[in-house]
Enzyme design. Structure first.
Site, PDB file in Angstrom:
ATOM      1  N   ARG A  53     -31.995 -31.691  43.558  1.00  0.00           N
ATOM      2  CA  ARG A  53     -32.891 -32.092  45.081  1.00  0.00           C
ATOM      3  C   ARG A  53     -33.774 -32.964  44.741  1.00  0.00           C
ATOM      4  O   ARG A  53     -34.306 -33.887  45.652  1.00  0.00           O
ATOM      5  CB  ARG A  53     -33.419 -30.653  45.293  1.00  0.00           C
ATOM      6  CG  ARG A  53     -34.293 -30.798  46.486  1.00  0.00           C
ATOM      7  CD  ARG A  53     -34.712 -29.573  47.336  1.00  0.00           C
ATOM      8  NE  ARG A  53     -34.919 -28.278  46.417  1.00  0.00           N
ATOM      9  CZ  ARG A  53     -35.716 -28.144  45.682  1.00  0.00           C
ATOM     10  NH1 ARG A  53     -36.907 -28.894  45.538  1.00  0.00           N
ATOM     11  NH2 ARG A  53     -35.908 -27.018  44.870  1.00  0.00           N
ATOM     12  N   TYR A 106     -32.154 -42.781  70.888  1.00  0.00           N
ATOM     13  CA  TYR A 106     -31.212 -41.725  70.646  1.00  0.00           C
ATOM     14  C   TYR A 106     -31.760 -40.274  70.814  1.00  0.00           C
ATOM     15  O   TYR A 106     -32.697 -40.053  70.802  1.00  0.00           O
ATOM     16  CB  TYR A 106     -30.868 -41.570  69.102  1.00  0.00           C
ATOM     17  CG  TYR A 106     -29.914 -40.436  68.468  1.00  0.00           C
ATOM     18  CD1 TYR A 106     -28.652 -40.567  68.944  1.00  0.00           C
ATOM     19  CD2 TYR A 106     -30.601 -39.604  67.922  1.00  0.00           C
ATOM     20  CE1 TYR A 106     -27.819 -39.517  68.499  1.00  0.00           C
ATOM     21  CE2 TYR A 106     -29.614 -38.533  67.487  1.00  0.00           C
ATOM     22  CZ  TYR A 106     -28.495 -38.502  67.831  1.00  0.00           C
ATOM     23  OH  TYR A 106     -27.433 -37.460  67.297  1.00  0.00           O
ATOM     24  N   ASP A 179     -35.647 -47.998  64.260  1.00  0.00           N
ATOM     25  CA  ASP A 179     -34.394 -47.184  64.220  1.00  0.00           C
ATOM     26  C   ASP A 179     -33.332 -48.568  64.095  1.00  0.00           C
ATOM     27  O   ASP A 179     -33.136 -49.137  65.124  1.00  0.00           O
ATOM     28  CB  ASP A 179     -34.133 -46.340  65.206  1.00  0.00           C
ATOM     29  CG  ASP A 179     -32.751 -45.403  64.422  1.00  0.00           C
ATOM     30  OD1 ASP A 179     -31.991 -46.241  64.416  1.00  0.00           O
ATOM     31  OD2 ASP A 179     -32.541 -44.452  65.420  1.00  0.00           O
ATOM     32  N   LYS A 204     -23.077 -43.880  60.911  1.00  0.00           N
ATOM     33  CA  LYS A 204     -22.817 -44.596  61.913  1.00  0.00           C
ATOM     34  C   LYS A 204     -22.094 -46.008  60.980  1.00  0.00           C
ATOM     35  O   LYS A 204     -21.199 -45.718  60.388  1.00  0.00           O
ATOM     36  CB  LYS A 204     -23.940 -44.732  62.926  1.00  0.00           C
ATOM     37  CG  LYS A 204     -24.531 -43.709  63.363  1.00  0.00           C
ATOM     38  CD  LYS A 204     -23.719 -43.101  64.183  1.00  0.00           C
ATOM     39  CE  LYS A 204     -24.390 -41.207  64.625  1.00  0.00           C
ATOM     40  NZ  LYS A 204     -25.553 -41.402  65.229  1.00  0.00           N
TER      41      LYS A 204
HETATM   42  C1  LIG Z   1     -26.915 -40.773  65.305  1.00  0.00           C
HETATM   43  C2  LIG Z   1     -28.140 -41.496  65.417  1.00  0.00           C
HETATM   44  C3  LIG Z   1     -29.348 -40.802  64.966  1.00  0.00           C
HETATM   45  C4  LIG Z   1     -29.200 -39.377  64.112  1.00  0.00           C
HETATM   46  O1  LIG Z   1     -28.498 -39.631  63.178  1.00  0.00           O
HETATM   47  P1  LIG Z   1     -27.616 -38.103  62.426  1.00  0.00           P
HETATM   48  O2  LIG Z   1     -27.047 -38.743  61.385  1.00  0.00           O
HETATM   49  O3  LIG Z   1     -26.652 -37.708  63.755  1.00  0.00           O
HETATM   50  O4  LIG Z   1     -28.687 -37.129  62.087  1.00  0.00           O
HETATM   51  C5  LIG Z   1     -30.517 -41.460  65.025  1.00  0.00           C
HETATM   52  N1  LIG Z   1     -30.449 -42.743  65.560  1.00  0.00           N
HETATM   53  C6  LIG Z   1     -29.467 -43.278  66.054  1.00  0.00           C
HETATM   54  C7  LIG Z   1     -29.733 -44.460  66.884  1.00  0.00           C
HETATM   55  C8  LIG Z   1     -28.345 -42.755  66.227  1.00  0.00           C
HETATM   56  O5  LIG Z   1     -27.281 -43.245  66.644  1.00  0.00           O
END
Ligand SMILES: *Cc1c(COP(=O)(O)O)cnc(C)c1O
Length: 389
Positions: A53, A106, A179, A204
């Site tokens: 961890r 998101y 982000d 992603k």
């Molecule tokens: C999917 C997504 C998230 C969240 O990520 P997870 O891996 O699903 O927890 C945050 N920001 C954006 C732009 C996303 O597409």
């Protein structure tokens, strides 16, 4: 291995943190599927590894790679994008503090701030971050601790000016977080534009193959008000770390990020152009189109326009649902950024949680995650789905 100079983006993506295994010469370092580490006498740790961890060599390798591709000082890897966001917000915010967040982020990010952090007394204002005056007006001097930016935004593909927002945040003493999931560091480098922290859902484009859930934080500077040290402590003490195997899959994906993003961008551009002017389509939301209001800014702050295209259907919600259920190669699913094309109906799927909030998505919107298949096949699928409207 040492990279001559600092290396270009693809060289760093392939080699940073990926030194061959010194015991065997294996080109790919082993995946360290271990929870704990033998100590040479009490407290005699090898390279600081004590318990997975707190640290694992496969995660360390990914964290070095993440920092290198974002041009940051330190990377931290988490079990999901939201786990990464939560670790950062918990580290930075206290009850009574205020967050300024985009109105087109998101849905899960908005939900996290509104419902999880909101329950602990964190306040937020939801604004259009592509409008700098709205951002300035929303900042509460002394109370606003975080300015949260997502560009291109999800799913309306608005473009926000990272350099200008970084300046506004710095003046207000707020941490500027970007982000960068939609663009990926192959196309956009927020730290070079002044952001202090970059957030990713590595699920992603970074993972890129729809086979792993993960998240990351990359920090611009190591000594930023102990921010890195405090967030690393949250990662360890709250424990939302990525597993060694998830870290390995993510590292593997990142090595091809540059070429994938090139192809995603080419395919998305072709699809956006095909949709443009079709009578069933009211608007095509893609920053690569000169008609997009953020086109000039995107051309300045991005080196490509990415693989995400949203469509505003002239026939409203009914037409949008019908289109989303009519594609064949574009599979109906949440998520994005994989090699395979996906179609999503945000108002009932990815963004269902923000219905009735200022971040609500219009019912006429369909979002495409354009994959890297042969573009002719993708265009044919779009044509046949449009013909069914
Ligand atoms: C999917 C997504 C998230 C969240 O990520 P997870 O891996 O699903 O927890 C945050 N920001 C954006 C732009 C996303 O597409």
């Amino acid at each position: 291995m040492t990279i001559p100079g600092n290396g270009g983006f693809d060289t760093r993506a392939i080699h940073a943190g990926q030194a061959f295994d010194p015991t065997t010469g294996a080109v790919i370092p082993p995946v360290h599927l271990t929870s704990t580490y033998v100590q040479d006498g009490i407290g005699g740790l090898r390279n600081g590894y004590e318990y997975s961890r707190g640290g694992n060599p496969t995660r360390t390798a990914l964290e070095s790679q993440l920092a290198a591709i974002e041009g940051g000082a330190v990377g931290l890897s988490f079990a999901s994008g939201l786990a990464a966001e939560d670790a950062l917000l918990r580290t930075v915010l206290a009850p009574g503090d205020h967050v300024v967040i985009g109105n087109d982020v998101y849905g899960g990010t908005h939900r996290l701030i509104r419902r999880i952090h909101g329950a602990w007394g964190v306040r937020h204002s939801t604004v259009d971050t592509s409008d700098l005056d709205q951002v300035r007006a929303a900042i509460e001097p002394g109370a606003t601790k975080v300015l949260w930016v997502e560009t291109p935004s999800n799913p309306l593909m608005k473009i926000s000016d990272i350099a200008a927002l970084a300046e506004i945040g710095r003046e207000a003493g707020a941490l500027v977080v970007v982000d960068n999931t939609f663009a990926s560091p192959a196309l956009q480098q927020p730290i070079a534009l002044g952001a202090q922290v970059v957030v990713h859902s590595t699920t992603k484009y970074l993972g890129g193959h729809s086979d792993v859930v993960g998240g990351a934080l990359v920090f611009a500077a190591a000594g930023d008000d102990d921010l890195v040290e405090r967030t690393t402590f949250t990662q360890f003490a709250a424990g939302a770390v990525s597993s060694p195997f998830d870290a390995f899959l993510t590292t593997r994906g990142i090595k091809t990020l540059g070429v994938r993003m090139q192809r995603h961008s080419e395919n998305a551009q072709a699809i956006a152009e095909r949709l443009l002017g079709h009578p069933a389509v009211a608007r095509v939301l893609y920053p690569g189109l000169p008609s997009h209001p953020g086109h000039a800014l995107a051309a300045r702050q991005m080196s490509g326009f990415g693989g995400m295209v949203s469509i505003d259907l002239a026939g409203g919600g009914a037409a949008a649902r019908r289109f989303a259920e009519s594609t064949e190669l574009f599979q109906l699913a949440e998520s994005l950024g994989g090699v395979e094309s996906l179609v999503n109906y945000p108002s009932e799927m990815t963004h269902a949680s923000v219905k009735g909030t200022p971040a609500e998505v219009p019912e006429s919107i369909v979002r495409l995650s354009v994959g890297i298949e042969d573009v002719g096949d993708l265009l044919a699928d779009i044509d046949q789905a449009l013909a069914r409207l």
